[in-house]
Design an enzyme around this catalytic site. Structure first.
Site, PDB file in Angstrom:
ATOM      1  CB  CYS A  20     -41.240 -74.183  71.420  1.00  0.00           C
ATOM      2  SG  CYS A  20     -40.131 -73.823  70.085  1.00  0.00           S
ATOM      3  NE  ARG A  31     -42.458 -78.495  75.574  1.00  0.00           N
ATOM      4  CZ  ARG A  31     -43.404 -79.289  75.059  1.00  0.00           C
ATOM      5  NH1 ARG A  31     -43.956 -80.215  75.803  1.00  0.00           N
ATOM      6  NH2 ARG A  31     -43.780 -79.183  73.807  1.00  0.00           N
ATOM      7  CE  LYS A  77     -29.588 -96.368  72.520  1.00  0.00           C
ATOM      8  NZ  LYS A  77     -28.594 -95.883  71.657  1.00  0.00           N
ATOM      9  CE  LYS A  79     -29.233 -87.100  74.550  1.00  0.00           C
ATOM     10  NZ  LYS A  79     -29.536 -88.411  73.915  1.00  0.00           N
ATOM     11  CD1 TRP A  96     -35.953 -77.702  69.193  1.00  0.00           C
ATOM     12  CD2 TRP A  96     -34.618 -77.855  70.973  1.00  0.00           C
ATOM     13  NE1 TRP A  96     -35.002 -78.628  68.920  1.00  0.00           N
ATOM     14  CE2 TRP A  96     -34.160 -78.765  69.990  1.00  0.00           C
ATOM     15  CE3 TRP A  96     -33.943 -77.784  72.174  1.00  0.00           C
ATOM     16  CZ2 TRP A  96     -33.055 -79.577  70.179  1.00  0.00           C
ATOM     17  CZ3 TRP A  96     -32.843 -78.602  72.368  1.00  0.00           C
ATOM     18  CH2 TRP A  96     -32.402 -79.470  71.379  1.00  0.00           C
ATOM     19  CG  HIS A 115     -13.083-115.454  60.355  1.00  0.00           C
ATOM     20  ND1 HIS A 115     -12.286-116.237  59.539  1.00  0.00           N
ATOM     21  CD2 HIS A 115     -14.127-115.071  59.578  1.00  0.00           C
ATOM     22  CE1 HIS A 115     -12.799-116.290  58.334  1.00  0.00           C
ATOM     23  NE2 HIS A 115     -13.918-115.592  58.311  1.00  0.00           N
ATOM     24  CD  GLU A 138     -28.001 -96.891  68.243  1.00  0.00           C
ATOM     25  OE1 GLU A 138     -26.778 -96.748  68.135  1.00  0.00           O
ATOM     26  OE2 GLU A 138     -28.670 -96.284  69.090  1.00  0.00           O
ATOM     27  CG  ASN A 195     -44.201 -76.489  70.402  1.00  0.00           C
ATOM     28  OD1 ASN A 195     -43.171 -76.627  69.752  1.00  0.00           O
ATOM     29  ND2 ASN A 195     -44.782 -77.479  71.076  1.00  0.00           N
ATOM     30  N   GLY A 196     -43.979 -75.422  67.096  1.00  0.00           N
ATOM     31  CA  GLY A 196     -44.249 -76.209  65.891  1.00  0.00           C
ATOM     32  C   GLY A 196     -43.377 -75.739  64.746  1.00  0.00           C
ATOM     33  CD  GLU A 198     -26.412 -95.975  75.307  1.00  0.00           C
ATOM     34  OE1 GLU A 198     -25.694 -95.069  75.728  1.00  0.00           O
ATOM     35  OE2 GLU A 198     -27.009 -95.910  74.225  1.00  0.00           O
TER      36      GLU A 198
HETATM   37  C1  AGP Z   1     -25.924 -93.182  72.412  1.00  0.00           C
HETATM   38  O1  AGP Z   1     -27.064 -93.757  73.026  1.00  0.00           O
HETATM   39  C2  AGP Z   1     -25.021 -92.549  73.415  1.00  0.00           C
HETATM   40  N1  AGP Z   1     -25.712 -91.606  74.209  1.00  0.00           N
HETATM   41  C3  AGP Z   1     -23.722 -92.017  72.802  1.00  0.00           C
HETATM   42  O2  AGP Z   1     -23.086 -93.067  72.117  1.00  0.00           O
HETATM   43  C4  AGP Z   1     -23.865 -90.844  71.807  1.00  0.00           C
HETATM   44  O3  AGP Z   1     -24.465 -91.308  70.619  1.00  0.00           O
HETATM   45  C5  AGP Z   1     -22.457 -90.322  71.477  1.00  0.00           C
HETATM   46  O4  AGP Z   1     -21.872 -89.861  72.673  1.00  0.00           O
HETATM   47  C6  AGP Z   1     -22.463 -89.206  70.436  1.00  0.00           C
HETATM   48  O5  AGP Z   1     -23.164 -88.103  70.944  1.00  0.00           O
HETATM   49  P1  AGP Z   1     -23.534 -86.918  69.934  1.00  0.00           P
HETATM   50  O6  AGP Z   1     -24.442 -87.528  68.906  1.00  0.00           O
HETATM   51  O7  AGP Z   1     -24.202 -85.879  70.760  1.00  0.00           O
HETATM   52  O8  AGP Z   1     -22.261 -86.432  69.300  1.00  0.00           O
END
Ligand code: AGP
Length: 622
Positions: free
Chosen positions: A2, A27, A499, A617, A76, A518, A495, A112-113, A502
């Site tokens: 928030c 935010r 990172k 995003k 939020w 393999h 993961e 906020n909290g 991407e």
């Molecule tokens: C991860 O860094 C990416 N931004 C992407 O793989 C993301 O995790 C994926 O699109 C899933 O998004 P969501 O968690 O909002 O469903």
């Protein structure tokens, strides 16, 4: 998170409050509101859901709200859905859910909290004749201040102090009192808040970006401190009600830097917010030393009767799901499968009707994950959403919802939301194991203790920042990078590799270490970086052998070690030791250096870390 703002001075408050709130939009929020008063006339409230422009339009840019003292808020949602009634400001009086117009309450405030003991406080206030119009913890804490005001016939600072002694959790509170026109009161614990003053005006906000237009001289209110803010002056008080002296800080940042709290990118800011994100998520699920999933709608009966779990997700959420898969099998001895949502949604989904389908999603809007959820519901399967955005589509359509409390995540590359998903899945797997009699009370308590210790260990793992920055400088011109591990270590490699890919655009692969021989090991040649994740005890020892095979082919080896595995100097070119934790939860620590590695590699390559090319995003298209 928030955003809160406040103003008292000579000019009209509403336009200043709206302008300040607009600088806090980054935010993330789902509703907003203002409370303004004109001298000793009643306080006027206006609240709106959706974007700030809705509030702007409702108040004609603030012109319809007259008065030189006011507070504002962007919400939020953590407790209570994103509705106009739940929007802040909240009031102490009996006005049921005023969303626009004058109020007669003695206390009006924004927050906020997260108030952790909001239920016990609500019960206490109900016993003393209070009623509640919203489902927010904020309304409770404002009514608690009002309760102390009236019970002890004391002033605002003393009433606030009594509230701070009684309420547990985090808060940045800005309050107005009916009998104190022109004054704003503040209280703070953990959540950020700053106060700025000029010769004849005073400002309050969640962070400096909201104030830089008006002043660069600000005060940082301390934990468990309260403040009385009048035009051009601010007075701080400790819990005893004694005034404490404070020195202003001069802010030299520009406003964009201020939005990132002084960090260069949102991603690194969010990497450093992980201890708090994991702590808030765990604390919302672990109460009184036990895991409580009732808020998610998960009963012991459901956990006991289900025949297995299918975890459907995309990207990093799927990587978190892979960890969940392992732990449901390992701890609860329950058949579990982590499914790529984009595949799962088209499959026959051969289910016996008693499986629980868990959809993990930060945004709660990912098209493939939503489609997987709908497909599961169509099959009559029980569904649980683990999401970070309250009121999101996946949250609304699932049968049960477990919220991660990572706060809004701005960077496209997820970090704190992924870590919060891990925390939620750990709690779910441990509680399922307990309910199904697979673990006894001793293990249960040990796991909970280990979980609650994770935030501090994540904070410790972040201490390796400089070394990961150094390693990233060596990888900045690599053509291929390999991440290898076994079991949970492999899940973390997934993961770490994403990172890297991407945000640095370097091709990278996560490989089950035992699978390398393999075929893929043919790609290993001199200088190729191979990162081994080694936290899983005996399995990690086997990964060490796979790393030696890569070494024999000239690879540059980096080792991320934990769980007692160590690497001798000749076994790797770079080695990092993680803080100790129970091996089931090691992914939360092992991922930290990998996040930092991806981040600093992208920075070394001069790329747009927060907005990498071709990515969104939230992928709301199929
Ligand atoms: C991860 O860094 C990416 N931004 C992407 O793989 C993301 O995790 C994926 O699109 C899933 O998004 P969501 O968690 O909002 O469903």
């Amino acid at each position: 998170m928030c955003g809160i703002v406040g103003f008292t001075g000579k000019q009209q408050a509403a336009p200043v409050l709206l302008d300040s709130l607009s600088r806090l939009e980054y935010r993330g929020y789902d509703s907003a509101g203002l409370a303004v008063r004109n001298e000793d006339r009643p306080i006027e409230l206006v609240k709106a859901t959706g974007r700030l422009k809705n509030l702007y339009n409702m108040t004609d840019g603030g012109a319809l709200l007259t008065g030189c003292c006011g507070i504002g808020h962007t919400r939020w949602a953590t407790h209570g859905e994103p509705t106009q009634t739940n929007a802040h400001p909240h009031v102490s009086g009996l006005e049921t859910g005023v969303t626009a117009g004058p109020v007669d309450s003695d206390v009006v405030g924004v927050h906020n909290g997260i108030i952790e003991n909001y239920e016990e406080l609500r019960d206490k206030l109900l016993r003393h004749g209070y009623s509640f119009y919203s489902s927010t913890d904020t309304e409770i804490v404002i009514k608690l201040v009002d309760y102390y005001l009236k019970k002890y016939k004391i002033g605002p600072i003393d009433a606030i102090n009594r509230m701070m002694v009684r309420a547990r959790g985090s808060y940045a509170l800005a309050l107005m009192f009916k009998d104190r026109p022109g004054e704003i009161y503040a209280a703070r614990k953990d959540s950020p808040m700053i106060i700025g003053v000029t010769e004849d005006e005073s400002f309050l906000a969640s962070d400096v970006s909201a104030l830089l237009k008006y002043t660069r001289d600000v005060y940082y209110i301390g934990d468990h401190q309260s403040a009385r803010i009048v035009p051009g002056e601010v007075h701080f008080y400790d819990l005893n009600g004694d005034e404490v002296q404070a020195q202003p800080t001069h802010i030299s940042w520009d406003s964009e830097a201020a939005e990132k709290g002084g960090y260069e990118h949102f991603m690194i800011k969010e990497i450093y917010e992980q201890p708090r994100a994991v702590e808030d998520t765990l604390k919302s699920l672990i109460k009184g030393g036990r895991i409580d999933l009732s808020a998610a709608g998960l009963s012991d009966e459901l956990l006991k009767d289900m025949s297995g779990v299918r975890i459907a997700a995309c990207g990093s959420a799927w990587h978190a799901g892979m960890v969940g898969q392992f732990l449901f099998e390992e701890l609860a001895e329950l058949p579990a499968r982590a499914e790529l949502a984009s595949e799962f949604r088209y499959r026959k989904m051969l289910a016996d009707g008693k499986e629980l389908v868990i959809v993990v999603s930060q945004s709660g809007e990912t098209a493939d994950s939503l489609a997987a959820l709908r497909a599961a519901k169509q099959k009559g399967l029980k569904t649980l959403a683990i999401v970070n955005v309250r009121g999101s589509t996946i949250a609304r359509e699932a049968d049960c919802v477990l919220y991660t409390l990572a706060g809004p995540e701005i960077a496209v590359a997820t970090t704190k939301a992924y870590s919060a998903q891990l925390a939620a899945l750990y709690a779910l797997a441990v509680e399922t194991a307990r309910v199904r009699g697979r673990i006894g009370s001793e293990d249960y308590e040990r796991y909970i203790s280990e979980l609650l210790a994770l935030p501090e260990k994540i904070r410790e793992a972040l201490g390796e920042k400089e070394r990961m920055q150094w390693l990233a400088s060596k990888f900045a011109h690599a053509g291929d990078v390999f991440f290898i591990g076994r079991g949970l270590d492999y899940d973390v490699c997934l993961e770490g590799s994403l990172k890297m890919k991407e945000i640095s655009y370097i091709h990278s692969e996560a490989y089950a270490a035992g699978e390398l021989k393999h075929g893929t090991i043919s790609l290993i040649e001199k200088g190729i970086p191979v990162i081994g994740v080694l936290t899983q005890g005996a399995l990690a020892e086997k990964t060490l052998s796979n790393m030696a095979e890569c070494r024999a082919r000239g690879a540059y080896l980096a080792a991320v070690c934990g769980g007692g595995t160590s690497v001798a100097g000749e076994d790797a070119d770079f080695a990092l030791e993680l803080p100790e934790t129970d091996w089931h939860f090691a992914p939360s620590l092992a991922v930290i250096p990998l996040q930092l590695l991806g981040y600093y590699t992208s920075v070394a390559r001069g790329l747009d870390v927060d907005k990498p090319r071709n990515l969104a995003k939230s992928v709301t298209v199929q």
